[in-house]
Design a protein around this motif. Structure first.
Motif, short mmCIF file in Angstrom:
data_model
loop_
_atom_site.label_atom_id
_atom_site.label_comp_id
_atom_site.label_asym_id
_atom_site.label_seq_id
_atom_site.Cartn_x
_atom_site.Cartn_y
_atom_site.Cartn_z
N PRO A 151 0.62 -1.10 0.03
CA PRO A 151 0.08 0.00 -0.03
C PRO A 151 1.00 1.44 -0.16
O PRO A 151 0.11 2.38 -0.84
N VAL A 152 2.36 1.23 1.06
CA VAL A 152 2.48 2.83 0.31
C VAL A 152 3.59 3.07 -0.93
O VAL A 152 3.36 3.74 -1.25
N SER A 153 3.71 2.23 -1.25
CA SER A 153 3.90 2.27 -3.02
C SER A 153 3.40 2.56 -3.59
O SER A 153 2.86 3.16 -4.69
N PHE A 154 1.82 1.62 -3.72
CA PHE A 154 0.65 2.30 -4.36
C PHE A 154 0.69 4.11 -4.25
O PHE A 154 0.21 4.39 -4.80
N ALA A 155 1.02 4.33 -2.66
CA ALA A 155 0.30 5.88 -2.80
C ALA A 155 1.59 6.65 -3.30
O ALA A 155 0.69 7.55 -3.36
N LEU A 156 2.77 5.86 -3.46
CA LEU A 156 3.54 6.64 -3.56
C LEU A 156 3.97 6.90 -4.73
O LEU A 156 4.17 7.70 -6.05
N GLN A 157 3.18 6.02 -5.76
CA GLN A 157 2.25 5.84 -6.79
C GLN A 157 2.02 6.66 -7.70
O GLN A 157 1.71 7.50 -8.78
N GLN A 158 0.86 6.58 -6.91
CA GLN A 158 -0.36 8.72 -7.12
C GLN A 158 0.25 9.14 -6.80
O GLN A 158 0.55 10.46 -7.84
N PHE A 197 -1.60 11.56 4.40
CA PHE A 197 -3.11 11.43 5.23
C PHE A 197 -2.93 10.08 4.09
O PHE A 197 -3.99 8.80 4.18
N ASN A 198 -3.03 10.06 2.66
CA ASN A 198 -3.63 8.82 1.63
C ASN A 198 -2.18 8.25 2.25
O ASN A 198 -3.40 6.64 1.72
N THR A 199 -1.26 8.11 2.76
CA THR A 199 -0.89 6.42 3.02
C THR A 199 -1.63 5.48 4.28
O THR A 199 -1.71 4.53 4.00
N GLY A 200 -1.95 6.45 4.43
CA GLY A 200 -2.44 6.17 5.85
C GLY A 200 -3.88 5.32 5.35
O GLY A 200 -4.47 4.55 5.78
N LEU A 201 -4.83 5.70 4.62
CA LEU A 201 -5.87 5.33 4.16
C LEU A 201 -5.27 4.51 2.97
O LEU A 201 -6.37 3.73 3.68
N ALA A 202 -4.37 4.46 2.35
CA ALA A 202 -4.38 3.09 1.62
C ALA A 202 -4.08 1.55 2.50
O ALA A 202 -4.62 0.32 2.83
N LEU A 203 -3.27 1.87 4.27
CA LEU A 203 -2.82 1.28 4.46
C LEU A 203 -3.76 0.18 5.36
O LEU A 203 -4.28 -0.03 5.27
N ILE A 204 -5.46 1.19 5.87
CA ILE A 204 -6.69 1.30 6.29
C ILE A 204 -7.12 -0.09 5.05
O ILE A 204 -7.69 -0.62 5.64
N VAL A 289 -0.80 12.99 10.44
CA VAL A 289 -0.21 12.37 12.04
C VAL A 289 -1.19 11.13 11.87
O VAL A 289 -0.81 9.93 12.34
N PHE A 290 -2.29 11.99 12.67
CA PHE A 290 -3.35 10.75 12.39
C PHE A 290 -3.50 9.54 12.33
O PHE A 290 -3.31 8.64 12.28
N ILE A 291 -4.10 9.52 10.95
CA ILE A 291 -4.91 8.58 9.63
C ILE A 291 -3.55 8.20 9.32
O ILE A 291 -3.62 6.60 9.75
#
Length: 309
Positions: A151-158, A197-204, A289-291
């Motif tokens: 999920p981190v790599s997909f957020a980085l792709q975006q 924020f997006n990375t946290g959402l992608a992990l969830i 930070v929270f997400i």
């Protein structure tokens, strides 16, 4: 040691082991063994994830390159897709429904394009996160690596895709009278917070999507609702003028609206601070930070279950 059987044959027997009688747990503790695929501690997991940083970057770049490899226009679609969306929204909302009221014409077009690009960044990260595990089960089951890498790599792709779009956004801003200034530098921290924020959402969403594949069918409706409530194609204070103040506060303080407003304020000359909610940078930092923290811990808790069952 030897024993004699009833027919006189001599049978050699092994000497007693010092480990006889020890439970499997005590044996593992004695020899430093661990369960295959067991979840590491949180600090160790962070260390392992950092150790895979080159894989994360290479994987995201490869996915970005392959995304439009079958299209004749290739990587041009990275910019053309959100730009065409912005053109459609301008025709429907700007011309037909007149949601641009209260916003000058030379501000509305970059206002709308910024909103579409920034919201697409979050939307694409969420949708990629949903399929991060369920869409890569072969990789998950074949190799041992911290699953958060996906999920981190997909957020980085975006994020990489958004950076291509930012070139168009800069051209649009300049074309409508917003010229480079020191305020443009504020785009960098705003995008960094949105990426967190997006990375946290992608992990969830990756954990939720790993067990519920149907979530990928539901999320487009959720994201569309979120888009309409985030002021992508209209000014929230102007459209809700005369309505109870708490409604506007809820919409303005939703995280995507915050990141859009920060980037609009940084890039567009006519989009002043009066359009921003109070303490907007603090709210942006808090959401990021929270997400990110919640998403990381939530994903890590199920590390040993991904790809099984």
């Amino acid at each position: 040691m030897s024993d004699t059987t009833h027919d006189g044959a001599i049978v050699m027997s092994a000497p007693p082991s010092p480990d006889d009688g020890l439970s499997s747990a005590r044996l593992a503790d004695k020899y430093g063994l661990s369960v295959s695929g067991a979840r590491p501690g949180l600090a160790e997991y962070v260390r392992q994830l950092w150790g895979r940083r080159h894989f994360i970057l290479a994987f995201s770049s490869a996915k970005l390159t392959a995304q439009y490899s079958q299209a004749k226009l290739g990587q041009i679609w990275q910019v053309a897709t959100p730009l065409l969306n912005a053109a459609v929204y301008y025709f429907i909302f700007g011309l037909l429904l007149q949601t641009k009221r209260g916003i000058p014409q030379d501000v509305f077009v970059p206002f709308l394009v910024t909103g579409v690009f920034v919201f697409t960044f979050t939307q694409s990260s969420v949708m990629a996160g949903v399929r991060a595990i369920s869409g890569n089960l072969g990789l998950v089951r074949a190799l041992h690596f911290p699953r958060a890498s996906l999920p981190v790599s997909f957020a980085l792709q975006q994020l990489q895709q958004l950076l291509y779009s930012m070139i168009v956004l800069v051209v649009v801003a300049v074309a409508f009278g917003s010229y480079p200034s020191l305020s443009w530098a504020l785009v960098v921290p705003a995008l960094a917070l949105q990426f967190l924020f997006n990375t946290g959402l992608a992990l969830i969403m990756a954990r939720m999507g790993s067990k519920t594949p149907d979530l990928a069918q539901l999320m487009p409706f959720v994201m569309r609702t979120w888009m309409y409530g985030s002021g992508v194609m209209f000014s929230i204070p102007v459209m809700l003028k005369g309505k109870p103040g708490w409604i506007a506060d809820i919409l303005q303080y939703n995280p995507v609206a915050i990141y859009m407003d920060l980037i609009r304020h940084a890039l567009i000359s006519g989009y002043g601070a009066e359009n921003l909610p109070a303490h907007v940078w603090f709210a942006a930092l808090l959401w990021a930070v929270f997400i990110a923290a919640v998403g990381f811990v939530y994903f890590w808790k199920a590390e040993e279950r991904y790809g099984r069952g």
